[in-house]
Scaffold this active site. Sequence first.
Site, short mmCIF file in Angstrom:
data_model
loop_
_atom_site.label_atom_id
_atom_site.label_comp_id
_atom_site.label_asym_id
_atom_site.label_seq_id
_atom_site.Cartn_x
_atom_site.Cartn_y
_atom_site.Cartn_z
N PRO A 403 11.52 -64.84 0.62
CA PRO A 403 12.52 -63.94 0.04
C PRO A 403 11.86 -62.81 -0.73
CG PRO A 403 12.95 -66.25 -0.52
CD PRO A 403 11.59 -66.20 0.07
N SER A 725 24.03 -77.05 9.53
CA SER A 725 23.71 -78.02 8.48
C SER A 725 24.93 -78.45 7.67
CB SER A 725 22.64 -77.45 7.53
OG SER A 725 23.12 -76.28 6.89
N LYS A 768 17.64 -75.81 -0.69
CA LYS A 768 18.97 -76.40 -0.87
C LYS A 768 19.01 -77.35 -2.06
CE LYS A 768 20.16 -76.05 4.04
NZ LYS A 768 20.42 -76.78 5.29
#
Length: 835
Positions: A403, A725, A768
């Site tokens: 990122p 997912s 996550k």
Amino acid sequence: MAERLTLPVLPMRETVVFPGVTVPISAGRPGTLEAIEQVLEGDRRLFAVCQRENADEPTVEILHEMGVVVRVLQVQRTPAGLQLLIQGQQRAKALKYEKVGRSMLSADIWVIHPEEPAEPHEASFIALDRELRDRSSELARKRGMPAEALAQIVQGVESPGAFADLVAFYLDMPAAEKQQLLELFPVAERMRRVLVGVERDLIRLEAQEQIQQKVQQELGEKQREIVLREQLRAIQKELGEGDEGEDLEELRERVARLELTEEVRREVERELHRLERTNPQSAEYQVLRTYLDLVTELPWGTRTEDVIDLPAAEAILEEDHYGLADVKDRVLEFLAVRKLQMDRAAEDAQEEAVSAAAEVLAQPYDAQRNEAETRSRLDVQKQQTAAKAKAVGRGPILLFIGPPGVGKTSIAKSVARALGRKYVRIALGGARDEADIRGHRRTYVGAMPGRIMQGLRQAGTKNPVFLLDEVDKLGVSLQGDPSAALLEVLDPAQNHSFVDHYVGVPFDLSETLFIATANWKDRIPAPLLDRMETVDFAGYTEQEKLEIARRYLLPRQRQENGLTEAQFVVRAEAVARVISEYTREAGVRQLERELGKMARKAARRLASGAQQQVVVEGEEVPPLLGRARVYPERAAAEDAVGIATGMYYTPMGGDIMFVEASVFQGKDQLILTGQLGDVMKESARAALTYAKTHHDRLGIPEEALKDVELHVHVPAGAVPKDGPSAGITMATAIVSALSARPVRHDLAMTGEITLTGRVLPIGGVKEKVLGAYRAGIREVVLPLESEPQLDDLPAEVRDAMRFHPVSDLGHVLALALRGASLHEGRITFGEPVQS
């Protein structure tokens, strides 16, 4: 004398047809084509009239009244329309225009036959006719008409009026003036006006001839000046004078000092000889000089010596960056391999040097011969050293993916610092032209080398650390694909002979250490990605951001805003509040901007004398930064039927999301909302199919599946979502809604589901789980095959959370539904159903 006719109209743009003149025209407008097709079957006559305005669609208002009746002599059909050869016959005046059919115009006209001059035998009229013919003949000769054709025209057209019309058509004057000549009926007056036009054209041609003569004369003088300057240059060269000679001699010496291959030296010296023969005042001289200056500034044989000290390199990485343990390990492994390669190459070179010295000492002494052999051996040894440097330079090309704001660019700087190499960075975001990489060919005006060559010239060495920033944002245009040009640059088997279009000769890039960065791996073309080794950068945890702010961001903002540590104090709880309520990112760029805003407000208070010290506590953040701008998802407060907590990951980091399912009476259908992508829609359908197929094992009454509509919604509705997912999350919400059993609010889950209930592995587990941790979740369900990814989690997160690896949906439901348990493949409940 006149006659009345009705003919189709042939509108003419910027063209006036005269009687007796044959004109080729092109027709392509629908109305014109319709008119032509109509007359081709009859007498082939049209009414040609000029438009007042150059409009595509002719209307009655823009057409003149006076025109000419023309006859179509020849027609040739083309893909664009019709090619016509028309001949003017008589003048005619339109009495009325009207539209016929879809776009054709028709005209009611009076045909005006030619009138004889009032006094054709008077001396003045005869003199006027002769003068017009003589001056027109002179104009035709100046325009290049052959004498035979000119004589044939002048003698063939006996009528003065017809001759005037013929000349008027070929005069260089606007269409409006030609229209006035067409409407002028007295023959003598029309001849006078045409004669004025002829004289005007003659004057214009004479002026052009004078200008051309002056230009030719000036060019001749410049040519003479060039010859004289060349002679002067030769004289100055003989006398040893002149700045140009000194500059060329200096350039020749610079070329001689370059470590070039035979092929490259031959090409460079050829360009140098061209420069010596070129006039310094010419444009080509500057082009050649700029090219040779670039060639002499490129680092053909200049390189920095790598000094790899692994403990020092590790200290540099730890000093420059906090966290990123996996990335640091990969970089140190990379440096360790290079160190071993260098040590091996140094040992081989030393052995060869000792062997060469022993051979020289073993032979009888001969000064001249020994000197020549020693020089030859030194040349061979230099070539071998260069070859080994290339071999050491050929290593994996690293691709940093992660990122924004997580330290990809700064890690590359640290690698250059640890190696002792120069650092060069080029930004490839938005590059859409192959010439950005390979350069322009020198045939173009303003040509320049590509960014690779410019970067090497800037570095001054041929083995810098070369950062290719944002390779996932390369574009494609009609000028080529820059990512295709990078294939040769990043291929160790090819880049030893990279040819920039501007430089035009091979340049060795094999010793350059290329590092690329990107945010999105799937946006990089597969052939380019295949040439690089990926190093993944994950987002920072809140604890890591706190430490980064303490070590790097706050000291930097204090320095940039003229503050001391004693003047500006920010408590840890204040930084934590900024992280959670004012930033939403995986990196720390926005965090640094917010801290900078706080530092500027503190500087204002200190400079005004209002305070001597600014201490920012947690509750003082909103007065400084305003209301909170980020509202992260938090764990639900209580259990609820049909609401399950999932997890997702983007390049900005991970977070939790809620999947809501509701059942009501209606048609047997599934409603999906929340801007779900195709993959998520398929996951929802698979989950519903599984629930219907195994309803008896899941505790779902059979009547709960009849004549019901199931609505599944994933907030927020304005954000597009996709990916597999969320499969087990959707299945849990659907089963909960159908069985009226609540889902645990303190449990988050992720995993792909199949029709048979198997739970498949997914990616992004670290991000996550970190998102769930930030949201207050302390228990997570994940696929069994994804369990190894938990090793990437920070120790404090791993210790604070409980993980449930599962392989089928039954285990998921047993964990997620309140009071549920799994017994011999069936879900059983120990608590009453919630109403």
